[in-house]
Scaffold this motif. Sequence first.
Motif, PDB file in Angstrom:
ATOM      1  N   ASN A  68      31.941  -1.757 -42.988  1.00  0.00           N
ATOM      2  CA  ASN A  68      32.650  -1.986 -41.157  1.00  0.00           C
ATOM      3  C   ASN A  68      34.652  -1.983 -41.619  1.00  0.00           C
ATOM      4  N   ALA A  69      34.500  -0.897 -41.656  1.00  0.00           N
ATOM      5  CA  ALA A  69      35.904  -1.071 -41.509  1.00  0.00           C
ATOM      6  C   ALA A  69      36.583  -0.382 -40.489  1.00  0.00           C
ATOM      7  N   SER A  70      38.074  -0.164 -40.455  1.00  0.00           N
ATOM      8  CA  SER A  70      38.696   0.060 -39.199  1.00  0.00           C
ATOM      9  C   SER A  70      40.145  -0.130 -39.853  1.00  0.00           C
ATOM     10  N   LEU A  71      40.672   1.437 -39.119  1.00  0.00           N
ATOM     11  CA  LEU A  71      41.938   2.132 -40.047  1.00  0.00           C
ATOM     12  C   LEU A  71      42.939   0.722 -39.995  1.00  0.00           C
ATOM     13  N   GLU A  72      42.814  -0.189 -38.622  1.00  0.00           N
ATOM     14  CA  GLU A  72      44.223  -1.151 -38.699  1.00  0.00           C
ATOM     15  C   GLU A  72      43.752  -1.730 -40.180  1.00  0.00           C
ATOM     16  N   GLN A  73      42.922  -1.528 -41.434  1.00  0.00           N
ATOM     17  CA  GLN A  73      42.404  -2.255 -42.686  1.00  0.00           C
ATOM     18  C   GLN A  73      43.048  -1.279 -43.493  1.00  0.00           C
ATOM     19  N   ASP A  83      49.210   8.906 -46.619  1.00  0.00           N
ATOM     20  CA  ASP A  83      50.957   8.794 -45.977  1.00  0.00           C
ATOM     21  C   ASP A  83      50.389   8.030 -44.609  1.00  0.00           C
ATOM     22  N   ALA A  84      51.727   7.505 -43.756  1.00  0.00           N
ATOM     23  CA  ALA A  84      51.624   7.029 -42.687  1.00  0.00           C
ATOM     24  C   ALA A  84      51.493   8.180 -41.277  1.00  0.00           C
ATOM     25  N   THR A  85      52.224   8.634 -41.438  1.00  0.00           N
ATOM     26  CA  THR A  85      52.583  10.014 -39.922  1.00  0.00           C
ATOM     27  C   THR A  85      50.787  10.091 -39.929  1.00  0.00           C
ATOM     28  N   GLN A  86      50.444  11.048 -41.161  1.00  0.00           N
ATOM     29  CA  GLN A  86      49.425  11.642 -41.513  1.00  0.00           C
ATOM     30  C   GLN A  86      48.186  10.303 -40.379  1.00  0.00           C
ATOM     31  N   LEU A  87      47.701   8.997 -41.108  1.00  0.00           N
ATOM     32  CA  LEU A  87      47.127   8.278 -41.211  1.00  0.00           C
ATOM     33  C   LEU A  87      47.317   7.726 -39.394  1.00  0.00           C
ATOM     34  N   ALA A  89      48.980   9.466 -37.171  1.00  0.00           N
ATOM     35  CA  ALA A  89      48.423  11.137 -36.470  1.00  0.00           C
ATOM     36  C   ALA A  89      46.752  11.568 -36.453  1.00  0.00           C
ATOM     37  N   LEU A  90      46.012  10.972 -37.625  1.00  0.00           N
ATOM     38  CA  LEU A  90      44.874  11.603 -37.375  1.00  0.00           C
ATOM     39  C   LEU A  90      44.099   9.949 -36.456  1.00  0.00           C
ATOM     40  N   SER A  91      44.201   8.962 -36.382  1.00  0.00           N
ATOM     41  CA  SER A  91      44.076   7.885 -35.246  1.00  0.00           C
ATOM     42  C   SER A  91      44.280   7.813 -34.317  1.00  0.00           C
ATOM     43  N   THR A  92      44.724   8.959 -33.867  1.00  0.00           N
ATOM     44  CA  THR A  92      45.011   9.325 -32.026  1.00  0.00           C
ATOM     45  C   THR A  92      43.522   9.983 -31.740  1.00  0.00           C
ATOM     46  N   ALA A 118      36.107   3.712 -42.211  1.00  0.00           N
ATOM     47  CA  ALA A 118      37.038   3.805 -40.972  1.00  0.00           C
ATOM     48  C   ALA A 118      37.311   4.201 -39.725  1.00  0.00           C
ATOM     49  N   PHE A 119      37.718   6.041 -40.614  1.00  0.00           N
ATOM     50  CA  PHE A 119      37.843   7.068 -38.862  1.00  0.00           C
ATOM     51  C   PHE A 119      36.592   7.127 -38.299  1.00  0.00           C
ATOM     52  N   GLY A 120      34.919   7.268 -39.007  1.00  0.00           N
ATOM     53  CA  GLY A 120      34.196   6.378 -37.830  1.00  0.00           C
ATOM     54  C   GLY A 120      34.347   5.836 -36.779  1.00  0.00           C
ATOM     55  N   ASN A 121      34.484   4.432 -37.490  1.00  0.00           N
ATOM     56  CA  ASN A 121      34.676   2.856 -36.377  1.00  0.00           C
ATOM     57  C   ASN A 121      35.453   3.389 -35.342  1.00  0.00           C
ATOM     58  N   GLN A 122      36.921   4.784 -35.512  1.00  0.00           N
ATOM     59  CA  GLN A 122      37.997   5.102 -34.633  1.00  0.00           C
ATOM     60  C   GLN A 122      37.483   5.891 -33.898  1.00  0.00           C
ATOM     61  N   ALA A 123      36.666   6.711 -34.104  1.00  0.00           N
ATOM     62  CA  ALA A 123      35.932   7.826 -33.517  1.00  0.00           C
ATOM     63  C   ALA A 123      34.725   6.732 -32.761  1.00  0.00           C
ATOM     64  N   CYS A 124      34.011   6.317 -33.004  1.00  0.00           N
ATOM     65  CA  CYS A 124      33.501   5.363 -32.213  1.00  0.00           C
ATOM     66  C   CYS A 124      34.963   4.436 -31.252  1.00  0.00           C
TER      67      CYS A 124
END
Length: 241
Positions: A68-73, A83-87, A89-92, A118-124
Amino acid sequence: MSYNNITEQMRSLKLQGMAQALENVLTSKQATHLDGEQLLELLLQQEVEDRRTRKIDRLRLQARFRYNASLEQVTPSAKRNLDATQLAALSTCNWLSKSENLLITGPTGAGKSHLASAFGNQACLNGYKTMYFNAQKLFYNLRLSKMDGTHRKLISSISKADLLIIDDFGLQKLDENNRMDLMEIVEDRHGLRSMLVASQLPVSAWYEIIAEPTLSDAILDRITSSAHRIELKGESMRKNK
C-alpha cells in the motif's frame, strides 16, 4: 416531500454522494443559507467526488498491489539513483496516456516492488485500470488457466488493463509456454497500453531469462522501445529497518 424522503430516493438511485451531502447540509443547518442553484451545485459536486473516490478504491482493490504505497512516500535520492525530476514527470501519468512502458531494475531490497506499487497506486488515482502480478504467479496462473479452459479469458482480461505490472521478473528462466504467453501479452499491449516491469536483473540480462533468441528480440524490442527506466542503486533497504 420531506428531506428524509429525498435522501432515501437519492440512495435508491445510488446517488450516495448527493444523499450524504444533503444530510450534511441539513445537520449543519446550511440549507437556509443556500439558494436552489447553490444547493444543487453542492450536491452535484459531492456526487462527482464520491463516485471518483469509489472508483479509485475499486481500482486499487482489483489491482491487488503488493504494498500500500504512494509516490508521496518516495523520497528522491542520489544514492538510490532516484531522480526528483524523473519522478515528478512520471507521477503525472503522461507515460500511461502515451502507452509507454516503465522498467525498474536494481538489487534485492532496493525498493523495486514498493516503487512499482506506488506507481500502480498513482495510476489508479488517475483512473487507469491496473493489474499487478508477481512474475511467478502470473505464469502459474496462465498455466492453470490452460488446464481449466479459462486461458483466453485471462489473456483477454490482461490485455484490457491500462497498466500491467509484472514484478520480480527474471527470478528463473522462462520455459516455452511462458515465452509464448509473454509474447502474446506484450504483442497485445504494444503501442496500445502500458507495462511496468520490475526486476533485480539489468535489462541486458533479460535475453537470457527469455532464453530463446528470436522471441527474446521480439519481446524485448516491444517492451524496451520508448520505455522509461529507473535503475535503483544502494544497499538493501531491508537491512536499514
